[in-house]
Every structure is written in C-alpha cells, then in structure tokens.
Design an enzyme around this catalytic site. Structure first.
Site, PDB file in Angstrom:
ATOM      1  N   GLU A 338       0.859  -1.193  -0.158  1.00 21.66           N
ATOM      2  CA  GLU A 338      -0.016  -0.046  -0.253  1.00 21.66           C
ATOM      3  C   GLU A 338       0.842   1.478   0.202  1.00 21.66           C
ATOM      4  O   GLU A 338       0.439   2.234   0.532  1.00 21.66           O
ATOM      5  CB  GLU A 338      -1.006   0.049   1.249  1.00 21.66           C
TER       6      GLU A 338
HETATM    7  C1  ACM Z   1      -1.903  -5.543   4.025  1.00 22.86           C
HETATM    8  O1  ACM Z   1      -3.060  -6.220   4.517  1.00 22.86           O
HETATM    9  N1  ACM Z   1      -1.668  -4.429   3.692  1.00 22.86           N
HETATM   10  C2  ACM Z   1      -0.767  -6.649   3.778  1.00 22.86           C
END
Ligand code: ACM
Length: 699
Positions: A338
């Site tokens: 992310e």
């Molecule tokens: C994640 O759940 N961002 C690895």
C-alpha cells in the site's frame, strides 16, 4: 488501512459456507485419510487437529496414572526437557490430577519413550524436518522424530490423544506417521494498531504450538506505532510508540519462548510506506516535509520513505545491524504494501531521480528501493520477504512473496520463480467462518505441489490485523478459527470434511482454553461488564447468536481511532456463532424428513422460544447500561425473527396449507432483521428462512 477488495467470489464463498453443512452428513463419520495413497480408517471420536497424515486407531488403550515414567533417548537438549515438563503440566491441567514425571527403574521400560534422532537445524528454518511417528500400545508409548522440532509436534499430538474414561485417563492404542503438507504455517500479529503486550504474545505462542503452527510473524512498525526498542536510534521508539514497545530483552524472550516451541519469529518492519511512526523522530528519512505525528486513524496514508536518499540506506543498514542479532530467523519482512506514491509524484527531486535512473513509475521506484534493502539484508545474512506489491522482475530470486491481494498474486509469484506464502483468504480480521478459511487452500488442485513449482508454495499465514482488537479481544478473533487454518496447512489435502472439522474444533477450543488463550474466558468477563450488576444471562443469550459485521463494514459504520474503546457488544460477539451453526444443523435435520422431525422439533421450539422471550429481560438490563442501549433494536429484531420461526414451525408440524401472504410478510420481517445494527448481525436468520421456505411445500 485499505484492505483486499472484496470480490464477488469471496462473498459468494462466504455465503456458501453454510451450504457445506447441508452437503455433508451430520453424523460423525469414520473418515479415511491418506498418505502415500494408502487409505486408513480412523476413529471418529477424537480431538486430533490438525489431523495427522496417517493415523490408525486400534482397540486397546494405555492407562495414564499419576506417576508417568518418561525416558528421553538419542539426542537431548534443554528445550526437549522443558517440552516434556510442559507436556506433563498440561496433562495435569487436563486430568485435574498432579501427574509427576519420573524416570523408569533400571531395566524397565518407560511408559513414554521419546527418541530424538538428531539435533536438527542450528537456526530453525522452513525446511526443518518436523516429521514424527507415534506408537501407543497397551503398555507404552514411543515417540520417534528426526529432530527436536519433530518431538515437539509429536508431543502436541500425544496431548490431544488423552481421553477420559470415568475417573481414569488413557491414551488410545494408535499408530501415527505424521509430517506437514506445507513447511510455512504462520500467524501474523499486528502489535502496532493496538499494542499487544508480552502475555498476549506468549499465550498465543502456546496455542500455536498446540496446533503445530511454526511461524510467528510480528508486524512491528506501522503508521500508528513503532514497537521495538532501538538503542542505536532511540527516537524511533521514544517518539513513535507512546511508550508501548518491546524492549530488546523482551524481544529476545519472545524469540527464545517461540524457539522452545519450535516456532520461528519473522519480524516485519513495514517500508517504504506505513512508516509515519519512524518519521516522527526521523523526519529526514521522509519523502515529504515534517513534522510528523503518530497516526491515530486507520487507512492508507501518504507519509513514506524517500528511496532516492543515500542517507536512508545508511540508516537502514545501521538499523538492521542492530535488529538482525535480535531475530535469528533467516528472513526479515519489509512489508512493502500500500505505497500510494503521492509524495514521490509531488516531489521534483524524486521525479528527476526516477528519470535519471529509468524508473518509469512508483512501482519501479519501490522495486529499486526493495533491491537496495535486499542487498543490505543480505550483508546481514538475511533474506527478504514482503507483501505481494514487491513482486517485480528486478527482485532478487531468493526473496519470498506473501500474497494478500488475491490468490492470483501467489500464482504470479511462483510463475516468476519466487517462493510464496498465501495470506489471501486467511485474514482473521475479516471475521469469516472457520469453514471459509478451511476451504482456502494454498494449492487448491494439488497440482502445483506435483509439478516443478512444488517447493515454491511454502504455505500460508493467517493475519490478525489490529485495528479492531485489544489485548482483551484479540484471542477470540484468532481462536478457534486459526485451528482450521492450521489443519489446512499441516494435514493432507484430502482432510476436508467441514462437519468433522467443526466437531474437532470444539475439542481443541476447550484444550486451548486450558493452555492460556482467553478466547472463551474473556467472553464471560466482557458480558458481565455489559450487564453491570444484572445477571448476564439475557446478554449472553443474545450475544450467542450475534456476529460482528464482516470484512470492513465496521470501518464505514463510525469514525474509529486507536483511542476508541473496544468494549461494545460488537467486540464481545464472536466472529462465528456456534449457536447459529448448531441451530442450522437442527433445522436441516428437521426438514430432512419425518424421522428426524420429532427429534428436532422440541429443541428448535425451545431455542426459538428462548430468543423470543429474551427481549424483555434484555431490555431491563439494557436500560441500565449505556453500552447496551444500541443493542436493544437487535434484541427486538431477534424476537421478531423467533416469532416468525415459531409460526413456521407450527405450520410445518400441523401440515397446514401454504399461506403465501403470511410467507411474504415473514420474509420481509426476516430481511429487515438481517440488516446490520450496532455493527452486528443476527446469525439465526438463514435457518429461520429455511423453515419459512419449507412452509410452501406443505400440503
Ligand atoms: C495488508 O493487508 N496491507 C498486507
């Protein structure tokens, strides 16, 4: 934090969970399991989980008295001795008898002989030999393993075999040959979103060992907290943790505690995104301009490292020089998930670096960063593992990819030659059923394991993300559902009977209760807090048939931060209602034919009556409890659901003619009741819907 998009197949699979109950037979069956193609019958009434690869019960048994002679032969080391002491302690806790470990008299056989044939690996890694064999006859038990870790796995099985026979305790006569299907079987605990102190970690390690899990993945740094003491860079934990972090002594203690139980500890330092807490004390590492504050909300945020700065790599080199001696595991997890790249795109200096280095986009810049970090880790004798965003053709071949955004990313990683671990489908914070996770297989067709990619699917890891768990609630979000995942990762693929899984899950859940996890104990504690000075009974009756909303619906229901207390009914209600599952089984038996009708009728009627009549006493408790006020409408709708169920039951037993107007109204009541309230759902509605649907079939 943004989470995996919930595609239709996930929801469809979730919705189909209960269909598994219908498809399989309800009675415990004598199941056959295979190893090397040999089918072997096993006794239907034991609590073994994960199911061994090969198990053959016989008819006799071995009595366990209060003196247990135990002999360790072959390779010995202190952790084996400690494991045997724990084993005896656990037997004592189970039997309620002070069992003493003694040595056999000269020339006599010990009741339990443990033969460890070698020392195993100096630092346990995923190709450690965990196999063992166990032979229990009417006069003794022999456990044999190639390594100490194999002995630990065998002792875990032996503990689950203990049976009560009146006032006597016995081990059944049995032969077991066992080894794991996948070598990497883990649990991630996020200690950042909500701090999880030492006792939480230790009691979860105890439970992991009992079900043969072998990796604790500690998510140690996040936007919301930097949870590790750094002596080299003390501003990291001093300014990034609100004082909630593991000291280096505590980290050594965790690693030693895990090693004693045959569990590796893989530390995660999430980067280059999810790094706000690093930047509070070290804004010079950032792509943007500080000052930075510890993040209190959940989500994906802009602050991230600046991968173009040489000083960042010098910092990380020193940081890992300090961290790697604390964590002997060959792998360090660098997160990598992310990264939104906003600050990289906005920064002309970073853009110019990207042009000069032919890095066309943020993903390429992240791949550049990952390559540099992999080289630093290699200098410290460690390999890199990261979330599936790290997948890139420039990634060094010995890196491991952890798939979370979809099972496709697992396939993509192994197709590109990387080893991979599956987490997609094992997110415990999604609050899905044990059956859902159980049916999620890292190698669903069994083909990958047979072809040239065989060793590349290393296994799986369940993820306990921490946005909605406190030390009080975390165990109930992990256990017992994690046991189903542990079985999926250990046992042969052919061990897949959902009903038998649930039967054994009940046994193991009670076993774990004795070992330390508070998934059952804290339920009562939290219910009592909701009930105040009132009896908890009406609160329990309601809570038993509720579940928290699934996936990420909770995040859209209200504004949560790390300071929001997690003590409401939604935190108490368990992710999977046992009462609802049992009720559905009863209803299906009732509907399956006249023979089972009489058996089930009374019990269904009794439960529906209890739920209907619970509303009044619940309301008096709720009137005195600010925490329960929001739940009153839920209780009211349960009453309506129960009334519909009782009406349907009446129609069915009196075999009265179908009344389509009544049926339409009933469905409307049920559909309205099914809407989430106070972030809770009523779980018995699908079963009542089946009763209602069946009324149209009466003549
Ligand atoms: C994640 O759940 N961002 C690895």
């Amino acid at each position: 934090m943004k989470k995996p998009t919930v595609d239709d197949s996930c929801v469809a699979e979730y919705k189909s969970d209960m269909n598994g109950v219908r498809r399989s037979t309800v009675h415990v069956i004598l199941a056959a399991y295979v190893m090397c193609g040999t089918a072997v019958a096993v006794d239907g009434d034991h609590g073994l989980m994960p199911m061994p690869a090969r198990v053959e019960f016989r008819s006799d048994s071995l009595s366990i008295g209060d003196q247990l002679t135990i002999e360790l032969v072959g390779h010995t080391e202190p952790r084996l001795d400690r494991a045997v002491d724990r084993f005896v302690e656990h037997l004592s806790a189970h039997t309620g008898t002070a069992i003493r470990r003694t040595k056999p008299e000269h020339g006599k056989d010990a009741v339990l002989r443990i033969d460890c044939q070698g020392r195993g690996q100096a630092v346990q890694t995923y190709d450690e030999d965990e196999s063992y064999s166990l032979n229990v006859s009417s006069h003794r038990a022999v456990l044999r393993a190639a390594t100490p870790v194999g002995v630990l796995r065998g002792l875990a099985t032996l503990e689950q075999l203990l049976q009560r026979d009146g006032n006597k305790f016995t081990l059944p006569e049995v032969r077991i040959e066992d080894r794991p299907r996948f070598p990497w079987r883990g649990l991630l605990i996020d200690v950042c979103r909500h701090w999880q102190p030492m006792p939480v970690i230790k009691r979860n390690l105890d439970a992991m060992a009992a079900v043969k899990l072998n990796v604790l993945h500690l998510h140690l740094t996040e936007d919301q907290g930097f949870r590790v003491e750094s002596k080299r860079f003390p501003r990291l934990h001093e300014m990034g943790s609100d004082g909630k972090y593991f000291t280096q002594d505590e980290l050594r203690e965790i690693v030693a505690y895990a090693h004693d139980r045959g569990i590796r500890v893989v530390p995660e330092f999430d980067m280059p995104g999810h790094t706000t807490s690093w930047l509070v004390g070290h804004p010079e590492l950032a792509a943007g301009v500080g000052p930075f504050q510890i993040e209190r909300r959940w989500g994906v945020f802009d602050p991230c490292f600046d991968p173009t700065k040489e000083s960042l790599y010098e910092f990380l080199d020193e940081f890992f020089a300090e961290m790697t001696p604390l964590f002997p595991d060959p792998f360090v997890h660098i997160g990598g998930d992310e990264v939104n790249g906003n600050l990289w795109r906005e920064n002309p200096r970073i853009q110019s670096f990207m042009r000069d280095n032919q890095l066309p986009d943020a993903h390429a810049l992240q791949a550049y960063f990952n390559r540099r970090v992999a080289a630093i880790l290699a200098n410290h004798g460690r390999k890199l593992i990261g979330w599936d965003e790290i997948l890139h053709e420039d990634l060094p071949a010995n890196c491991v990819v952890q798939s979370w955004r979809g099972a496709d990313s697992l396939r993509a990683a192994i197709d590109q030659g990387f080893n991979a671990v599956l987490s997609n489908g094992y997110y415990l914070d999604h609050q899905l059923s044990a059956a859902f996770h159980y049916q999620n297989d890292p190698d669903p067709t069994g083909k990958v394991s047979r072809d040239r990619h065989r060793s590349r699917v290393l296994g799986g890891e369940a993820c306990m993300w921490g946005e909605y768990v406190s030390p009080e609630t975390i165990d109930s979000r992990i256990w017992p559902r994690l046991v189903a995942i542990a079985e999926r990762l250990w046992s042969p693929r052919s061990v897949n009977d959902v009903n038998d899984m649930y039967r054994r899950l009940g046994h193991v859940s009670r076993q774990l209760d004795r070992l330390g996890p508070r998934h059952r104990k804290n339920y009562a504690v939290m219910l009592q807090r909701l009930a105040g000075t009132h009896s908890i009974e009406p609160v329990r009756v309601l809570a038993d048939v509720l579940e928290p909303v699934k996936l990420y619906l909770r995040s859209s229901a209200r504004e949560y931060t790390s300071e929001t207390l997690l003590n409401r009914m939604v935190d108490v209600a368990r992710p999977e209602s046992e009462a609802a599952r049992e009720f559905l089984i009863s209803v299906r038996r009732f509907l399956s034919g006249p023979k089972s009708r009489t058996d089930q009728f009374e019990s269904i009627r009794k439960r529906l009556t209890t739920w209907r009549d619970n509303h009044k006493p619940f309301r008096s408790v709720a009137n005195d409890s600010s925490l329960l006020v929001e739940v009153e409408p839920v209780s009211y709708h349960l009453k309506l659901v129960a009334e519909v169920g009782l009406n349907a039951l009446d129609l069915l037993v009196s075999n009265r003619r179908r009344d389509s107007e009544w049926q339409a109204k009933a469905v409307q009541v049920l559909d309205t009741a099914a809407e989430p309230r106070a972030e809770l759902v009523i779980t018995v509605i699908p079963a009542v819907k089946e009763l209602v649907a069946a009324t149209s079939k009466t003549e």
